[in-house]
Design a protein around this motif. Structure first.
Motif, PDB file in Angstrom:
ATOM      1  N   ASP A   4      -3.747  10.480   5.750  1.00 27.41           N
ATOM      2  CA  ASP A   4      -4.751   9.414   5.818  1.00 27.41           C
ATOM      3  C   ASP A   4      -4.111   8.028   5.819  1.00 27.41           C
ATOM      4  N   PHE A   5      -3.110   7.838   4.972  1.00 28.49           N
ATOM      5  CA  PHE A   5      -2.405   6.556   4.914  1.00 28.49           C
ATOM      6  C   PHE A   5      -1.782   6.224   6.271  1.00 28.49           C
ATOM      7  N   THR A   6      -1.060   7.178   6.821  1.00 27.46           N
ATOM      8  CA  THR A   6      -0.384   6.961   8.094  1.00 27.46           C
ATOM      9  C   THR A   6      -1.379   6.682   9.212  1.00 27.46           C
ATOM     10  N   THR A   7      -2.432   7.468   9.279  1.00 25.86           N
ATOM     11  CA  THR A   7      -3.448   7.294  10.324  1.00 25.86           C
ATOM     12  C   THR A   7      -4.130   5.933  10.216  1.00 25.86           C
ATOM     13  N   GLN A   8      -4.513   5.558   9.000  1.00 29.36           N
ATOM     14  CA  GLN A   8      -5.199   4.283   8.787  1.00 29.36           C
ATOM     15  C   GLN A   8      -4.325   3.101   9.193  1.00 29.36           C
ATOM     16  N   TRP A   9      -3.095   3.061   8.684  1.00 32.41           N
ATOM     17  CA  TRP A   9      -2.241   1.901   8.923  1.00 32.41           C
ATOM     18  C   TRP A   9      -1.715   1.854  10.349  1.00 32.41           C
ATOM     19  N   LYS A  10      -1.444   2.990  10.943  1.00 32.97           N
ATOM     20  CA  LYS A  10      -0.993   2.993  12.336  1.00 32.97           C
ATOM     21  C   LYS A  10      -2.118   2.472  13.238  1.00 32.97           C
ATOM     22  N   GLY A  11      -3.354   2.862  12.932  1.00 36.03           N
ATOM     23  CA  GLY A  11      -4.491   2.354  13.684  1.00 36.03           C
ATOM     24  C   GLY A  11      -4.674   0.854  13.523  1.00 36.03           C
ATOM     25  N   LYS A  12      -4.429   0.368  12.328  1.00 32.92           N
ATOM     26  CA  LYS A  12      -4.623  -1.060  12.045  1.00 32.92           C
ATOM     27  C   LYS A  12      -3.498  -1.920  12.631  1.00 32.92           C
ATOM     28  N   LEU A  13      -2.249  -1.493  12.452  1.00 28.93           N
ATOM     29  CA  LEU A  13      -1.107  -2.326  12.834  1.00 28.93           C
ATOM     30  C   LEU A  13      -0.457  -1.941  14.163  1.00 28.93           C
ATOM     31  N   GLN A  14      -0.766  -0.756  14.664  1.00 23.01           N
ATOM     32  CA  GLN A  14      -0.210  -0.296  15.946  1.00 23.01           C
ATOM     33  C   GLN A  14       1.323  -0.311  15.972  1.00 23.01           C
ATOM     34  N   ASP A  45       4.825  11.971  -8.629  1.00 29.59           N
ATOM     35  CA  ASP A  45       5.985  12.102  -9.515  1.00 29.59           C
ATOM     36  C   ASP A  45       7.256  12.544  -8.797  1.00 29.59           C
ATOM     37  N   THR A  46       7.121  13.179  -7.658  1.00 30.19           N
ATOM     38  CA  THR A  46       8.303  13.670  -6.947  1.00 30.19           C
ATOM     39  C   THR A  46       9.061  12.550  -6.241  1.00 30.19           C
ATOM     40  N   ILE A  47       8.442  11.388  -6.088  1.00 33.21           N
ATOM     41  CA  ILE A  47       9.102  10.264  -5.427  1.00 33.21           C
ATOM     42  C   ILE A  47       9.940   9.528  -6.463  1.00 33.21           C
ATOM     43  N   LYS A  48      11.230   9.404  -6.173  1.00 35.43           N
ATOM     44  CA  LYS A  48      12.164   8.863  -7.167  1.00 35.43           C
ATOM     45  C   LYS A  48      12.524   7.403  -6.950  1.00 35.43           C
ATOM     46  N   ALA A 104       0.835  -1.208   0.000  1.00 33.78           N
ATOM     47  CA  ALA A 104       0.000   0.000   0.000  1.00 33.78           C
ATOM     48  C   ALA A 104       0.866   1.253   0.000  1.00 33.78           C
ATOM     49  N   MET A 105       1.977   1.212   0.723  1.00 29.92           N
ATOM     50  CA  MET A 105       2.894   2.349   0.725  1.00 29.92           C
ATOM     51  C   MET A 105       3.466   2.566  -0.674  1.00 29.92           C
ATOM     52  N   LYS A 106       3.856   1.490  -1.339  1.00 34.84           N
ATOM     53  CA  LYS A 106       4.399   1.610  -2.697  1.00 34.84           C
ATOM     54  C   LYS A 106       3.359   2.211  -3.644  1.00 34.84           C
ATOM     55  N   GLU A 107       2.105   1.781  -3.525  1.00 36.71           N
ATOM     56  CA  GLU A 107       1.039   2.353  -4.361  1.00 36.71           C
ATOM     57  C   GLU A 107       0.904   3.853  -4.123  1.00 36.71           C
ATOM     58  N   LEU A 108       0.947   4.260  -2.864  1.00 36.90           N
ATOM     59  CA  LEU A 108       0.876   5.683  -2.525  1.00 36.90           C
ATOM     60  C   LEU A 108       2.041   6.448  -3.144  1.00 36.90           C
TER      61      LEU A 108
END
Length: 106
Positions: A83-93, A34-37, A25-29
């Motif tokens: 949103d990504f960080t909040t969602q995954w931190k909540g899920k995986l702690q 385009d700024t991510i190299k 999911a992180m890779k998809e984000l």
């Protein structure tokens, strides 16, 4: 080139599959910007001494890069990243630490 290094510590309840889903999911984000190299992640390679270490021992490391600190700032301030960080931190702690730095030559 600016490198963003992330150091993750996942609880024992987080499976390898959970971690793979998180990094996919992180890779998809990251791929949507385009700024991510570049992006990669690897598990921590455990040594016997790690079990009793006094510091925090990572479960996994991830890195991605941008051309400039401004590019990293722009990316990191997007609602999508929050949103990504909040969602995954909540899920995986997980616990996380990070460092922004110039590319190193080791």
């Amino acid at each position: 080139m600016i490198v963003h290094t992330l150091i993750y510590r996942f609880p024992a309840t987080v499976t390898e599959q959970d971690q793979q889903e998180f990094f996919a999911a992180m890779k998809e984000l990251l791929d949507r910007h385009d700024t991510i190299k570049g992006f990669d992640h690897r598990p921590h390679l455990w040594l016997p001494a790690d079990k009793g270490s006094r510091g925090i021992t990572a479960s996994a490391i991830a890195q991605f890069s941008t051309e400039s600190l401004d590019d990293l700032k722009t990316f990191s301030e997007t609602p999508e990243v929050y949103d990504f960080t909040t969602q995954w931190k909540g899920k995986l702690q997980f616990e996380a630490a990070y460092a922004n730095h110039e590319q190193m030559s080791v």
